[in-house]
Design a protein around this motif. Structure first.
Motif, PDB file in Angstrom:
ATOM      1  N   VAL A  16       0.915  -1.321  -0.126  1.00 56.31           N
ATOM      2  CA  VAL A  16      -0.098  -0.109   0.032  1.00 56.31           C
ATOM      3  C   VAL A  16       0.927   1.163  -0.150  1.00 56.31           C
ATOM      4  N   ASN A  17       1.864   1.290   0.706  1.00 62.82           N
ATOM      5  CA  ASN A  17       2.834   2.186   0.770  1.00 62.82           C
ATOM      6  C   ASN A  17       3.430   2.586  -0.597  1.00 62.82           C
ATOM      7  N   GLN A  18       3.854   1.468  -1.112  1.00 68.37           N
ATOM      8  CA  GLN A  18       4.418   1.982  -2.704  1.00 68.37           C
ATOM      9  C   GLN A  18       3.366   2.348  -3.705  1.00 68.37           C
ATOM     10  N   SER A  19       2.288   1.503  -3.587  1.00 62.56           N
ATOM     11  CA  SER A  19       1.224   1.791  -4.666  1.00 62.56           C
ATOM     12  C   SER A  19       0.638   3.005  -4.507  1.00 62.56           C
ATOM     13  N   TYR A  20       0.448   3.404  -3.261  1.00 57.85           N
ATOM     14  CA  TYR A  20      -0.332   4.896  -3.325  1.00 57.85           C
ATOM     15  C   TYR A  20       0.586   5.921  -2.753  1.00 57.85           C
ATOM     16  N   GLY A  21       1.718   5.800  -2.307  1.00 57.23           N
ATOM     17  CA  GLY A  21       2.628   6.838  -1.797  1.00 57.23           C
ATOM     18  C   GLY A  21       2.355   7.129  -0.277  1.00 57.23           C
ATOM     19  N   LEU A  22       1.761   6.280   0.267  1.00 56.55           N
ATOM     20  CA  LEU A  22       1.191   6.677   1.710  1.00 56.55           C
ATOM     21  C   LEU A  22       2.052   6.028   2.675  1.00 56.55           C
ATOM     22  N   PRO A  23       2.388   7.156   3.766  1.00 72.17           N
ATOM     23  CA  PRO A  23       3.261   7.035   4.978  1.00 72.17           C
ATOM     24  C   PRO A  23       2.587   6.078   5.930  1.00 72.17           C
ATOM     25  N   LEU A  24       3.157   4.944   6.656  1.00 76.86           N
ATOM     26  CA  LEU A  24       2.576   4.414   7.442  1.00 76.86           C
ATOM     27  C   LEU A  24       2.184   5.167   8.809  1.00 76.86           C
ATOM     28  N   GLU A  25       1.078   4.957   9.387  1.00 72.23           N
ATOM     29  CA  GLU A  25       0.725   5.792  10.604  1.00 72.23           C
ATOM     30  C   GLU A  25       0.452   4.426  11.659  1.00 72.23           C
ATOM     31  N   ILE A  26       0.834   4.588  12.956  1.00 72.01           N
ATOM     32  CA  ILE A  26       0.819   3.504  13.949  1.00 72.01           C
ATOM     33  C   ILE A  26       0.989   4.378  15.221  1.00 72.01           C
ATOM     34  N   HIS A  27       0.432   3.837  16.319  1.00 71.90           N
ATOM     35  CA  HIS A  27       0.729   4.356  17.690  1.00 71.90           C
ATOM     36  C   HIS A  27       2.147   3.917  17.990  1.00 71.90           C
ATOM     37  N   PRO A  28       2.833   4.727  18.631  1.00 70.48           N
ATOM     38  CA  PRO A  28       4.313   4.651  19.064  1.00 70.48           C
ATOM     39  C   PRO A  28       4.808   3.374  19.687  1.00 70.48           C
ATOM     40  N   LYS A  29       3.793   3.016  20.772  1.00 66.66           N
ATOM     41  CA  LYS A  29       4.179   1.763  21.707  1.00 66.66           C
ATOM     42  C   LYS A  29       4.120   0.550  20.653  1.00 66.66           C
ATOM     43  N   ASP A  30       3.264   0.774  19.594  1.00 68.37           N
ATOM     44  CA  ASP A  30       3.309  -0.588  18.797  1.00 68.37           C
ATOM     45  C   ASP A  30       4.808  -0.746  17.685  1.00 68.37           C
ATOM     46  N   GLU A  31       5.557   0.292  17.789  1.00 67.89           N
ATOM     47  CA  GLU A  31       6.619   0.295  16.833  1.00 67.89           C
ATOM     48  C   GLU A  31       7.701  -0.875  17.136  1.00 67.89           C
ATOM     49  N   PRO A  32       7.735  -1.308  18.398  1.00 70.12           N
ATOM     50  CA  PRO A  32       8.867  -2.569  18.456  1.00 70.12           C
ATOM     51  C   PRO A  32       7.977  -3.646  18.179  1.00 70.12           C
ATOM     52  N   VAL A  33       6.777  -3.718  17.979  1.00 71.16           N
ATOM     53  CA  VAL A  33       5.873  -4.944  17.694  1.00 71.16           C
ATOM     54  C   VAL A  33       6.102  -4.989  16.057  1.00 71.16           C
ATOM     55  N   LEU A  34       5.966  -3.830  15.548  1.00 69.81           N
ATOM     56  CA  LEU A  34       6.167  -3.661  14.138  1.00 69.81           C
ATOM     57  C   LEU A  34       7.828  -4.044  13.551  1.00 69.81           C
ATOM     58  N   MET A  35       8.762  -3.586  13.981  1.00 73.64           N
ATOM     59  CA  MET A  35      10.070  -3.945  14.056  1.00 73.64           C
ATOM     60  C   MET A  35      10.433  -5.518  14.250  1.00 73.64           C
ATOM     61  N   ALA A  36       9.604  -6.081  14.871  1.00 67.30           N
ATOM     62  CA  ALA A  36       9.957  -7.530  15.018  1.00 67.30           C
ATOM     63  C   ALA A  36       9.422  -8.631  14.060  1.00 67.30           C
ATOM     64  N   VAL A  37       8.423  -8.028  13.273  1.00 69.80           N
ATOM     65  CA  VAL A  37       7.884  -8.909  12.395  1.00 69.80           C
ATOM     66  C   VAL A  37       8.934  -9.448  11.472  1.00 69.80           C
ATOM     67  N   SER A  38       9.975  -8.827  10.885  1.00 69.97           N
ATOM     68  CA  SER A  38      10.765  -9.310   9.956  1.00 69.97           C
ATOM     69  C   SER A  38      11.605 -10.672  10.801  1.00 69.97           C
ATOM     70  N   SER A  39      11.629 -10.613  11.831  1.00 74.19           N
ATOM     71  CA  SER A  39      12.628 -11.558  12.631  1.00 74.19           C
ATOM     72  C   SER A  39      11.770 -12.993  12.510  1.00 74.19           C
ATOM     73  N   TYR A  40      10.656 -12.907  12.382  1.00 78.16           N
ATOM     74  CA  TYR A  40       9.772 -14.236  12.443  1.00 78.16           C
ATOM     75  C   TYR A  40       8.944 -14.637  11.352  1.00 78.16           C
ATOM     76  N   ALA A  41       9.004 -13.644  10.313  1.00 80.52           N
ATOM     77  CA  ALA A  41       7.894 -13.697   9.284  1.00 80.52           C
ATOM     78  C   ALA A  41       7.987 -15.160   8.487  1.00 80.52           C
ATOM     79  N   SER A  42       9.435 -15.414   8.113  1.00 82.08           N
ATOM     80  CA  SER A  42       9.802 -16.694   7.284  1.00 82.08           C
ATOM     81  C   SER A  42       9.165 -17.908   7.963  1.00 82.08           C
ATOM     82  N   ASN A  43       9.215 -17.778   9.410  1.00 83.92           N
ATOM     83  CA  ASN A  43       8.920 -18.913  10.228  1.00 83.92           C
ATOM     84  C   ASN A  43       7.353 -19.168  10.223  1.00 83.92           C
TER      85      ASN A  43
END
Length: 217
Positions: free
Chosen positions: A72-99
């Motif tokens: 969505v970010n790339q298709s429509y040029g939209l910045p992602l908006e989240i609550h700051p307390k969930d940023e660590p949750v977002l950052m962690a996804v790459s570490s387990y996505a393949s699993n």
């Protein structure tokens, strides 16, 4: 008039929502579209209805809700908006996505941050941001008072609540937040959850076995 379009994406059966009004401006909430056909379904709806997406929002950042953020970010040029307390949750996804069976997951970093009582404006519509932690530390819901619509993410479900056994989750925090933040809304508010069918605030106040008036758990 606010319109709500629901898509159910990925093996977790996650609900993604597109909200739009008569101006055709739209917000995309929790795009869980990972597979190419899922991404095409979302984009086909946008194009066929002449919509202009203007905001990309996450209720929270567990993997099933963020798989399509980059698309969505790339298709429509939209910045992602989240609550700051969930940023660590977002950052962690790459570490387990393949699993979890998503080896092609591409992360998308947050560029804007949402706080309690913020206003999300698009077209002629304004959504209120309500912080409802417990399932995830930075979980928010989006409320439209005029149409009595609540995009609830994984807080309150029909007959259930969000799980609280994942990192950052807390059972009592979620129970308290639902009661103090969601159950104060009018009984006829329609809740569009992150999984499963819609429900009404009043129905869950009366019948939900976790947080209703006769709670069993």
């Amino acid at each position: 008039m606010l319109n709500v379009q629901t898509f159910t994406f990925n093996p977790f059966q996650e609900n993604c929502y597109i909200l739009y009004d008569d101006t055709k401006e739209a917000v995309i909430i929790d795009p869980g579209c990972y597979a190419k056909d899922e991404q095409e379904a979302l984009d086909n709806f946008v194009q066929s209805n002449g919509l202009t997406p203007v905001r990309l929002l996450n209720t929270h950042c567990h993997i099933d809700h963020v798989l399509g953020n980059y698309f969505v970010n790339q298709s429509y040029g939209l910045p992602l908006e989240i609550h700051p307390k969930d940023e660590p949750v977002l950052m962690a996804v790459s570490s387990y996505a393949s699993n979890y069976g998503f080896p092609a997951y591409t992360p998308c970093e947050a560029e804007k941050y949402l706080e309690e009582a913020d206003k999300i404006t698009f077209g002629e519509t304004t959504l209120e941001v309500i912080w409802v932690p417990g399932h995830a530390p930075g979980h928010v819901v989006f409320y439209h008072p005029e149409s009595k619509t609540c995009i609830g993410g994984d807080t309150l479900f029909q007959g259930s609540i969000g799980r609280t056994d994942l990192p950052g989750g807390d059972h009592q925090t979620l129970l308290d937040a639902i009661k103090s933040k969601l159950f104060v809304l009018p009984d006829d508010v329609k809740v569009y959850p992150g999984h499963g069918p819609t429900t009404l605030i009043g129905h869950e106040k009366n019948h939900n076995p976790f947080v209703g008036k006769n709670a069993q758990f």
